[in-house]
Design an enzyme around this catalytic site. Structure first.
Site: not given
Ligand code: 3AM
Length: 190
Positions: A37, A121
């Site tokens: 996503h 991204h």
């Molecule tokens: O879209 P992506 O995969 O880059 O890395 C986690 C994921 O990002 C991010 O939120 C998305 C859905 O889980 N994520 C997880 N914990 C996080 C945090 N504490 C976070 N982003 C910012 N702060």
């Protein structure tokens, strides 16, 4: 408590093509196609009441559908500290506009503002102690990756359930783009 984030879902065919990039980076934990996503806003753990406020606020977000093209690859974290391998998104003011509206909605629902710059991204893999030469080669070999354009016609609220074999994401709400808005946004007046 429920762990939430707002994101743009991707068509299955595009996710399948992205998943064909899997391989060639030892130690990478590749994201399953169903979990791919474009995050608009990580929300985190909230209680049921706050989740309802967030849902109501996101429901008021208005924006026109817009095209989106994937382009290039990169990583977050430097050298052996690289932690995320991603596919990029071609310059896209409409995406940033939508992200800003989602951000405002989430803040209106009572969450603190996001301090970090938005870097759209798609996460392909999570990395740990990755061989930076192999990662560099992978980025070189696949750096011309392009896909799309797709039309973004909705965004979603996802629940993230953390488990031993990585997080599982469930779409809990879908918010369509387009339609009439009293602010005139839909007529392209901004
Ligand atoms: O879209 P992506 O995969 O880059 O890395 C986690 C994921 O990002 C991010 O939120 C998305 C859905 O889980 N994520 C997880 N914990 C996080 C945090 N504490 C976070 N982003 C910012 N702060």
């Amino acid at each position: 408590m429920i762990r939430l984030f707002a994101a743009i879902p991707l068509p299955e065919a595009m996710r399948e093509r992205l998943s064909r990039l899997n391989g060639g980076v030892p130690g990478a934990r590749w994201v399953a196609p169903e979990n791919m996503h474009i995050t608009l806003r990580f929300i985190g753990e909230v209680d049921e009441g706050r989740a309802q406020d967030i849902d109501a606020a996101l429901d008021t977000v208005t924006a026109q559908p817009f095209p989106l093209t994937l382009s290039g690859l990169g990583n977050f974290g430097r050298g052996h500290r690289a932690h995320t391998l991603w596919v990029g998104v071609e310059k896209n003011p409409a995406l940033h506009h939508l992200r800003d509206k989602v951000e405002s909605a989430v803040v209106r629902a009572g969450l603190p503002a996001e301090e970090r710059k938005y870097s759209p991204h798609i996460t392909l893999a999570r990395l740990k102690d990755t061989n930076s030469a192999k990662l560099g080669r992978f980025l070189e070999e696949n750096g011309m990756f392009q896909d799309g354009p797709i039309m973004v016609e909705r965004f979603c609220l996802y629940e993230s359930i953390l488990g031993r074999s990585g997080p599982v994401y469930h779409e809990v709400r879908s918010y369509p783009l387009g339609g009439w808005s009293p602010g005139g946004d839909e007529a392209g007046e901004e």
